[in-house]
Scaffold this active site. Structure first.
Site, mmCIF file in Angstrom:
data_model
loop_
_atom_site.group_PDB
_atom_site.id
_atom_site.type_symbol
_atom_site.label_atom_id
_atom_site.label_comp_id
_atom_site.label_asym_id
_atom_site.label_seq_id
_atom_site.Cartn_x
_atom_site.Cartn_y
_atom_site.Cartn_z
ATOM 1 N N ASP A 34 49.160 28.926 32.466
ATOM 2 C CA ASP A 34 49.811 28.939 33.781
ATOM 3 C C ASP A 34 51.214 29.526 33.671
ATOM 4 O O ASP A 34 51.873 29.393 32.646
ATOM 5 C CB ASP A 34 49.871 27.501 34.320
ATOM 6 C CG ASP A 34 50.197 27.460 35.805
ATOM 7 O OD1 ASP A 34 50.090 28.507 36.481
ATOM 8 O OD2 ASP A 34 50.557 26.375 36.296
ATOM 9 N N GLY A 35 51.646 30.170 34.739
ATOM 10 C CA GLY A 35 53.036 30.633 34.798
ATOM 11 C C GLY A 35 53.197 32.144 34.719
ATOM 12 O O GLY A 35 54.323 32.636 34.618
ATOM 13 N N ARG A 38 55.290 33.338 37.775
ATOM 14 C CA ARG A 38 56.712 32.972 37.688
ATOM 15 C C ARG A 38 57.437 33.802 36.632
ATOM 16 O O ARG A 38 58.576 34.209 36.810
ATOM 17 C CB ARG A 38 56.840 31.464 37.371
ATOM 18 C CG ARG A 38 56.841 30.618 38.625
ATOM 19 C CD ARG A 38 56.540 29.188 38.317
ATOM 20 N NE ARG A 38 55.112 29.007 38.019
ATOM 21 C CZ ARG A 38 54.603 27.896 37.503
ATOM 22 N NH1 ARG A 38 55.387 26.883 37.218
ATOM 23 N NH2 ARG A 38 53.306 27.800 37.291
ATOM 24 N N HIS A 51 50.319 38.832 34.390
ATOM 25 C CA HIS A 51 48.962 38.725 33.840
ATOM 26 C C HIS A 51 48.811 39.672 32.649
ATOM 27 O O HIS A 51 48.217 39.310 31.635
ATOM 28 C CB HIS A 51 47.915 39.061 34.905
ATOM 29 C CG HIS A 51 47.962 38.131 36.091
ATOM 30 N ND1 HIS A 51 48.127 36.776 35.949
ATOM 31 C CD2 HIS A 51 47.860 38.364 37.431
ATOM 32 C CE1 HIS A 51 48.134 36.205 37.152
ATOM 33 N NE2 HIS A 51 47.978 37.151 38.068
ATOM 34 N N GLU A 81 38.825 28.720 42.620
ATOM 35 C CA GLU A 81 39.793 28.741 43.725
ATOM 36 C C GLU A 81 40.656 30.012 43.702
ATOM 37 O O GLU A 81 41.155 30.440 44.741
ATOM 38 C CB GLU A 81 40.708 27.512 43.679
ATOM 39 C CG GLU A 81 40.014 26.193 43.969
ATOM 40 C CD GLU A 81 39.204 25.660 42.796
ATOM 41 O OE1 GLU A 81 39.451 26.064 41.644
ATOM 42 O OE2 GLU A 81 38.285 24.850 43.038
ATOM 43 N N ASN A 82 40.851 30.595 42.501
ATOM 44 C CA ASN A 82 41.686 31.804 42.388
ATOM 45 C C ASN A 82 41.222 32.914 43.314
ATOM 46 O O ASN A 82 42.012 33.686 43.838
ATOM 47 C CB ASN A 82 41.687 32.351 40.948
ATOM 48 C CG ASN A 82 42.561 31.545 40.007
ATOM 49 O OD1 ASN A 82 42.387 31.589 38.802
ATOM 50 N ND2 ASN A 82 43.506 30.797 40.551
ATOM 51 N N TRP A 83 39.911 33.011 43.521
ATOM 52 C CA TRP A 83 39.344 34.043 44.399
ATOM 53 C C TRP A 83 39.929 33.982 45.800
ATOM 54 O O TRP A 83 40.256 34.990 46.399
ATOM 55 C CB TRP A 83 37.834 33.816 44.588
ATOM 56 C CG TRP A 83 36.969 34.155 43.444
ATOM 57 C CD1 TRP A 83 36.544 33.305 42.466
ATOM 58 C CD2 TRP A 83 36.362 35.421 43.163
ATOM 59 N NE1 TRP A 83 35.736 33.963 41.603
ATOM 60 C CE2 TRP A 83 35.611 35.268 42.012
ATOM 61 C CE3 TRP A 83 36.404 36.671 43.780
ATOM 62 C CZ2 TRP A 83 34.886 36.301 41.456
ATOM 63 C CZ3 TRP A 83 35.682 37.688 43.225
ATOM 64 C CH2 TRP A 83 34.940 37.510 42.082
ATOM 65 N N ARG A 204 48.808 22.503 28.747
ATOM 66 C CA ARG A 204 49.100 23.240 29.980
ATOM 67 C C ARG A 204 50.502 23.827 29.870
ATOM 68 O O ARG A 204 51.456 23.106 29.527
ATOM 69 C CB ARG A 204 48.994 22.346 31.219
ATOM 70 C CG ARG A 204 49.272 23.160 32.482
ATOM 71 C CD ARG A 204 48.887 22.483 33.761
ATOM 72 N NE ARG A 204 48.992 23.454 34.847
ATOM 73 C CZ ARG A 204 48.284 23.454 35.939
ATOM 74 N NH1 ARG A 204 47.389 22.514 36.151
ATOM 75 N NH2 ARG A 204 48.449 24.380 36.854
ATOM 76 N N LEU A 211 45.542 18.777 36.327
ATOM 77 C CA LEU A 211 44.363 19.294 35.610
ATOM 78 C C LEU A 211 43.718 20.452 36.367
ATOM 79 O O LEU A 211 42.898 21.183 35.811
ATOM 80 C CB LEU A 211 43.340 18.187 35.374
ATOM 81 C CG LEU A 211 43.714 17.174 34.289
ATOM 82 C CD1 LEU A 211 42.648 16.113 34.149
ATOM 83 C CD2 LEU A 211 43.938 17.863 32.947
HETATM 84 C C1 FPP Z 1 47.966 31.568 35.982
HETATM 85 O O1 FPP Z 1 49.212 32.119 36.306
HETATM 86 C C2 FPP Z 1 47.158 32.536 35.271
HETATM 87 C C3 FPP Z 1 46.019 33.140 35.763
HETATM 88 C C4 FPP Z 1 45.445 32.825 37.069
HETATM 89 C C5 FPP Z 1 45.285 34.165 35.058
HETATM 90 C C6 FPP Z 1 45.222 34.020 33.584
HETATM 91 C C7 FPP Z 1 44.972 35.368 33.016
HETATM 92 C C8 FPP Z 1 45.502 35.830 31.890
HETATM 93 C C9 FPP Z 1 46.330 35.019 31.007
HETATM 94 C C10 FPP Z 1 45.294 37.224 31.416
HETATM 95 C C11 FPP Z 1 43.892 37.652 31.286
HETATM 96 C C12 FPP Z 1 43.019 36.712 30.567
HETATM 97 C C13 FPP Z 1 42.119 37.093 29.657
HETATM 98 C C14 FPP Z 1 41.211 36.100 29.048
HETATM 99 C C15 FPP Z 1 42.010 38.477 29.234
HETATM 100 P P1 FPP Z 1 49.697 32.154 37.820
HETATM 101 O O2 FPP Z 1 49.543 33.549 38.310
HETATM 102 O O3 FPP Z 1 48.996 31.112 38.605
HETATM 103 O O4 FPP Z 1 51.208 31.822 37.612
HETATM 104 P P2 FPP Z 1 52.179 31.123 38.663
HETATM 105 O O5 FPP Z 1 51.707 29.709 38.784
HETATM 106 O O6 FPP Z 1 53.497 31.240 37.983
HETATM 107 O O7 FPP Z 1 52.111 31.910 39.940
#
Ligand code: FPP
Length: 270
Positions: A34-35, A38, A51, A81-83, A204, A211
Site C-alpha cells: 500500500d502507498g 501517496r 505503481h 474493489e480496485n476495479w 502492511r 486488512l
Molecule cells: C496500493 O497503492 C497498490 C496497488 C493497488 C497496486 C499494487 C501494484 C504494484 C505494487 C505494482 C505491480 C504489481 C505486480 C505484482 C507487478 P495505492 O495506489 O492504493 O496507494 P495509496 O493508498 O497511497 O493511494
C-alpha cells in the site's frame, strides 16, 4: 547453507539475517502493498508512477524472501474493489504493468526456483492478461522452491462465497450436508489458498491499520506487522526486519503460553 544465504544478501540484509533463527522462519508471509499513490503524490508525479516504482519493491522482496528460504509469499496486488474505485486509465496501466512484470520476471523466477500461483477471480480479468498469467504460471510450474502467489482481482469475502458455493454443490452431489464432514479443514480445502499453509505473518505498508478484505479466514492467527514505509520504498531489508520482529513475538493461538498455573481457574490447574 548459512554461508550461501549470507553471500546472496546485501550488507544490511546480512546484518539482520545473522540475528534470525532459521528454524523459526515464518512459513508463509502475506503482504498488503500500500502507498503507491501517496508516494507519487509526494513527488508531484501521477499515481501510476507509484505503481511503476512499486515493481522494484516487488522484485527486491521476492528475491530476498526466496534467498532466505521463505516457503511461501503472497502479495496483494489488485483487489476486486480496485476495479470499481480507480479510473479506467489507472486500471489499464496496472494490467499492462502486470503483463510486463510477468514477461520480464519469468527467467529470474526460474533462476531462483520460484513457482508462481494466483488467487482471485482470474476469469474476470481481460483475456490477454489471463493468457499472460497462465503462460507465466506454466513456465514456472516445475520449480520446487518458494511459492509466490499474486492476489489479483481478489476479495476474501468473494473467496468465501465461492468456497461455500463449492461446498454446497459437493453436498448436493453427495446426498446432502449430513453426509459430509464439514469442518475447518474442509472449508480451507475449498479456498483459493488450498495450495498454501495459513500465513504466519502479514505485513502492511504505509501505516494503514486495516486488512482490506485480504485473506480474512487465513489470517486468523497471523502476526500483524504494520510499517509507515510506503510500498515503493519497501525492500528486502524491510522484510527481514519484519521477520526479526515476528521472531520476538510469542504466538498463542488463542491459548495460554507459559501462563503460571495460578492464573487459571481451580478446575483447570495441572
Ligand atoms: C496500493 O497503492 C497498490 C496497488 C493497488 C497496486 C499494487 C501494484 C504494484 C505494487 C505494482 C505491480 C504489481 C505486480 C505484482 C507487478 P495505492 O495506489 O492504493 O496507494 P495509496 O493508498 O497511497 O493511494
Amino acid at each position: 547453507m548459512q554461508a550461501t544465504i549470507l553471500a546472496g544478501l546485501d550488507r544490511k540484509e546480512a546484518e539482520i539475517y545473522r540475528r534470525l533463527d532459521p528454524a523459526r522462519l515464518p512459513q508463509h508471509i502475506a503482504i498488503i502493498m500500500d502507498g503507491n499513490g501517496r508516494w507519487a503524490k509526494r513527488r508531484h508525479l501521477p499515481r501510476v508512477a507509484g505503481h511503476r516504482a512499486g515493481v522494484a519493491s516487488v522484485r527486491s522482496t521476492v528475491e530476498t524472501a526466496a534467498r532466505v528460504k521463505i516457503p511461501a509469499l503472497t502479495l496483494y496486488a489488485f483487489s476486486e474493489e480496485n476495479w470499481k474505485k480507480r479510473p479506467r486509465s489507472e486500471v489499464d496501466f496496472l494490467m499492462g504493468l502486470l503483463c510486463r512484470y510477468l514477461k520480464q520476471e519469468v527467467p529470474t523466477l526460474n533462476k531462483n526456483n520460484i513457482r508462481l500461483e494466483y488467487i482471485g477471480r482470474q476469469h474476470e480479468l481481460p483475456a490477454t492478461v489471463q493468457a499472460k498469467m497462465e503462460w507465466a504460471r506454466q513456465a514456472t510450474a516445475h520449480n520446487t522452491g518458494m511459492v509466490l502467489t499474486l492476489a489479483l482481482n481478489y476479495s476474501a469475502r468473494t473467496e468465501l462465497v465461492d468456497a461455500f458455493r463449492a461446498i454446497a454443490q459437493a453436498a448436493a452431489r453427495n446426498g446432502g450436508l449430513e453426509h459430509m464432514q464439514l469442518d475447518e479443514d474442509e472449508v480451507s480445502r475449498h479456498l483459493y489458498t488450498r495450495h498454501l499453509p495459513d500465513p504466519d505473518l502479514v505485513i502492511r505498508t504505509s501505516g494503514e491499520m486495516r486488512l482490506s478484505n485480504f485473506l480474512l479466514w487465513q489470517l486468523a492467527y497471523a502476526e500483524i506487522h504494520i510499517i509507515p514505509t510506503l510500498w515503493p520504498e519497501f525492500r528486502g531489508v524491510h522484510l527481514l526486519e519484519a521477520i526479526a520482529e515476528y521472531q520476538k513475538r510469542e504466538r498463542r493461538y488463542g491459548g495460554l503460553v507459559d501462563a503460571p498455573d495460578h492464573h487459571l481457574p481451580k478446575a483447570a490447574r495441572s
